[in-house]
Design an enzyme around this catalytic site. Structure first.
Site, PDB file in Angstrom:
ATOM      1  N   PHE A  66      -6.888   9.166  -8.357  1.00 24.02           N
ATOM      2  CA  PHE A  66      -7.405   9.566  -7.055  1.00 24.02           C
ATOM      3  C   PHE A  66      -6.427  10.580  -6.464  1.00 24.02           C
ATOM      4  CE2 PHE A  66     -11.000   7.323  -5.014  1.00 24.02           C
ATOM      5  CZ  PHE A  66     -11.405   6.559  -6.081  1.00 24.02           C
ATOM      6  N   ASN A 110       2.130   2.435   3.504  1.00 22.72           N
ATOM      7  CA  ASN A 110       1.171   3.418   4.025  1.00 22.72           C
ATOM      8  C   ASN A 110      -0.097   2.696   4.475  1.00 22.72           C
ATOM      9  OD1 ASN A 110      -0.730   3.266   1.709  1.00 22.72           O
ATOM     10  ND2 ASN A 110       1.083   4.003   0.613  1.00 22.72           N
TER      11      ASN A 110
HETATM   12  O1  PMT Z   1      -7.280   1.711   0.220  1.00 24.81           O
HETATM   13  P1  PMT Z   1      -8.268   2.346   1.179  1.00 24.81           P
HETATM   14  O2  PMT Z   1      -7.924   2.089   2.620  1.00 24.81           O
HETATM   15  O3  PMT Z   1      -9.691   1.992   0.848  1.00 24.81           O
HETATM   16  O4  PMT Z   1      -8.151   3.950   1.001  1.00 24.81           O
HETATM   17  C1  PMT Z   1      -8.514   4.540  -0.187  1.00 24.81           C
HETATM   18  C2  PMT Z   1      -7.513   5.632  -0.605  1.00 24.81           C
HETATM   19  C3  PMT Z   1      -7.549   6.768   0.395  1.00 24.81           C
HETATM   20  C4  PMT Z   1      -6.101   5.061  -0.696  1.00 24.81           C
HETATM   21  C5  PMT Z   1      -7.981   6.095  -2.031  1.00 24.81           C
HETATM   22  O5  PMT Z   1      -9.276   6.620  -1.959  1.00 24.81           O
HETATM   23  C6  PMT Z   1      -7.034   7.150  -2.587  1.00 24.81           C
HETATM   24  O6  PMT Z   1      -7.123   8.329  -2.323  1.00 24.81           O
HETATM   25  N1  PMT Z   1      -6.051   6.689  -3.422  1.00 24.81           N
HETATM   26  C7  PMT Z   1      -4.953   7.505  -3.951  1.00 24.81           C
HETATM   27  C8  PMT Z   1      -3.880   7.613  -2.909  1.00 24.81           C
HETATM   28  C9  PMT Z   1      -2.679   8.403  -3.387  1.00 24.81           C
HETATM   29  O7  PMT Z   1      -1.625   7.883  -3.455  1.00 24.81           O
HETATM   30  O8  PMT Z   1      -2.962   9.616  -3.748  1.00 24.81           O
HETATM   31  P2  PMT Z   1      -1.830  10.684  -4.351  1.00 24.81           P
HETATM   32  O9  PMT Z   1      -2.536  11.991  -4.249  1.00 24.81           O
HETATM   33  O10 PMT Z   1      -0.551  10.525  -3.630  1.00 24.81           O
HETATM   34  O11 PMT Z   1      -1.644  10.210  -5.838  1.00 24.81           O
HETATM   35  C10 PMT Z   1      -2.391  10.763  -6.907  1.00 24.81           C
HETATM   36  C11 PMT Z   1      -2.622   9.707  -7.955  1.00 24.81           C
HETATM   37  O12 PMT Z   1      -1.392   9.271  -8.536  1.00 24.81           O
HETATM   38  C12 PMT Z   1      -3.312   8.442  -7.460  1.00 24.81           C
HETATM   39  O13 PMT Z   1      -4.228   8.050  -8.460  1.00 24.81           O
HETATM   40  C13 PMT Z   1      -2.194   7.439  -7.323  1.00 24.81           C
HETATM   41  O14 PMT Z   1      -2.647   6.093  -7.524  1.00 24.81           O
HETATM   42  C14 PMT Z   1      -1.249   7.868  -8.428  1.00 24.81           C
HETATM   43  N2  PMT Z   1       0.153   7.586  -8.146  1.00 24.81           N
HETATM   44  C15 PMT Z   1       0.784   8.232  -7.113  1.00 24.81           C
HETATM   45  C16 PMT Z   1       2.133   8.005  -6.912  1.00 24.81           C
HETATM   46  C17 PMT Z   1       2.818   7.105  -7.746  1.00 24.81           C
HETATM   47  N3  PMT Z   1       4.108   6.863  -7.569  1.00 24.81           N
HETATM   48  N4  PMT Z   1       2.171   6.494  -8.747  1.00 24.81           N
HETATM   49  C18 PMT Z   1       0.848   6.711  -8.951  1.00 24.81           C
HETATM   50  O15 PMT Z   1       0.256   6.126  -9.867  1.00 24.81           O
END
Ligand code: PMT
Length: 401
Positions: A324, A211
């Site tokens: 996040f 991504n």
């Molecule tokens: O890296 P940059 O270009 O600076 O951009 C920053 C960002 C937009 C990536 C960052 O600010 C952000 O939003 N990160 C989380 C991205 C994400 O995957 O969000 P999600 O809503 O899909 O996941 C929710 C949470 O679960 C996140 O804390 C993620 O790290 C975690 N997760 C998700 C899927 C997975 N398989 N394992 C996880 O730990």
């Protein structure tokens, strides 16, 4: 600001229009019981007078490197040893450049080079000067040496332009210094873990699902935690970014590797999951490069959720678990759902449909959704990811204390 009481602050004022704000900073330090000695650079004297500084600080003002009277009373080495901390506000582009090169052509730069204390810079300059690659290189060098930064802020400048480069206001500077002494006093080295960047999930040996995450937000968080005294581990997916060698950087590629690295680096006091972990991976990846064909159906399965796993891992669960949420719609609802489902203490949502923030931008705007606090959510308005990170880390420190 209880932590300023009896602290010895060596305050260096450089020559810039915001030098006048330093008088108010000194007044706040004094009001809260700090002892101040001040160095004025020669250009600072064009903006504030030694007399006004002495009256407010009730301490001596130094400015010349080769001054027989000063040297007899307190030479430049003793001056740097006397201080508990050195604060340079405003820190001009010229002084920043001199400190980065190790130039010692006046009292301020000589004292700083001779110092064995922490040095805090509150930069102030025109936005173009701040954004110039030379200044960026100098600042990164100083950060690597362990210098800490307060600001600068984005706003209207004295020169009539708008942008980043405005010195933080006196109260913000004083609060940051107070926080510095609070952390030092508690003498507890908190441990932090941050995940950052994307993950690559392989389809075959040369192709993968990934991504747009650049890792910038997570790297800035790790830097801010480190600057605030945390023993910091950064677990990073593939990025082009570099980081201070005092941060324990572990590079991984897949979600599975990220999970293993995270587990190996527990326990910590706070874990921040800012990585954009790929939600899907191949059910079984191909061992040899796939040949071209008209159509290809990939068999994907759900990836391991690292945040969810760690958060529900009772024995090793960090005291503070922060996730996040990258959202494009129904931000509040989706973030609250993740807060509960993933058993986090906070979820920090960002609107990734806005190209000015979120993925790969240097800027962000976020909402912190709290689970067990009186306030349910708090917005951190549009600013550099470094500034957003500092504000998040301020709140982490408050929570852990
Ligand atoms: O890296 P940059 O270009 O600076 O951009 C920053 C960002 C937009 C990536 C960052 O600010 C952000 O939003 N990160 C989380 C991205 C994400 O995957 O969000 P999600 O809503 O899909 O996941 C929710 C949470 O679960 C996140 O804390 C993620 O790290 C975690 N997760 C998700 C899927 C997975 N398989 N394992 C996880 O730990």
């Amino acid at each position: 600001m209880k932590n300023l009481l009896n602290k010895k602050i060596l305050f260096i004022i450089c020559g810039g229009i915001s030098a006048f704000k330093s008088l108010e900073t000194i007044r706040i330090f004094k009001k809260n019981g700090a002892e101040i000695k001040t160095i004025l650079t020669s250009s600072a004297k064009e903006f504030v007078t030694p007399l006004s500084v002495t009256s407010l600080s009730q301490g001596k003002v130094y400015s010349d490197l080769f001054n027989a009277e000063n040297e007899a009373e307190m030479d430049h080495i003793s001056l740097s040893r006397w201080a508990d901390i050195i604060v340079i506000a405003p820190a001009t582009a010229n002084t920043i450049s001199k400190l980065a090169q190790g130039t010692t052509d006046d009292l301020a730069s000589t004292v700083v080079l001779a110092s064995n204390k922490d040095i805090i810079l509150a930069p102030a300059m025109n936005v173009r000067m701040w954004e110039h690659p030379t200044t960026k290189t100098n600042i990164n060098k100083l950060k690597d040496f362990g210098y800490k930064l307060i600001g600068p802020e984005i706003g209207d400048m004295a020169c009539g332009e708008y942008g980043e480069g405005k010195m933080s206001d006196p109260l913000t500077i004083a609060k940051e210094i107070d926080k510095y002494f609070l952390i030092k006093k508690s003498n507890k080295k908190f441990k932090a873990l941050v995940t950052a960047g994307p993950t690559n999930e392989y389809i075959d040996p040369v192709r993968f699902i990934t991504n747009k995450s650049s890792g910038k937000q997570g790297y800035e968080l790790a830097k801010s935690l480190y600057r605030n005294g945390f023993d910091t581990t950064l677990i990073s997916g593939p990025t082009n970014l570099e980081i201070n060698k005092d941060i324990n950087l572990i590079r991984v590629e897949t979600a599975n590797e990220m999970l293993i690295a995270t587990q190996k680096n527990l326990p910590v006091d706070v874990a921040v999951f800012s990585a954009a972990v790929a939600d899907f991976k191949m059910n079984k990846s191909y061992e040899t490069k796939l040949k071209k064909k008209e159509n290809l159906t990939l068999n994907l399965e759900k990836n391991i959720d690292i945040l969810n796993y760690i958060s529900n891992h009772n024995s090793m669960r960090p005291k503070l678990v922060i996730g996040f949420a990258a959202e494009t719609d129904e931000i509040h609802k989706n973030a609250e759902d993740k807060l509960n489902k993933k058993n986090c203490d906070w979820i920090i949502s960002n609107d990734v449909s806005n190209k000015d923030i979120g993925f790969n931008s240097d800027y962000n705007e976020v909402i912190i959704h709290y689970k067990n606090k009186d306030i349910k959510k708090e917005k951190l308005s549009y600013k550099k990811k470094s500034g957003i990170s500092d504000e998040i880390v301020d709140r982490i420190i408050d929570q852990l204390n």
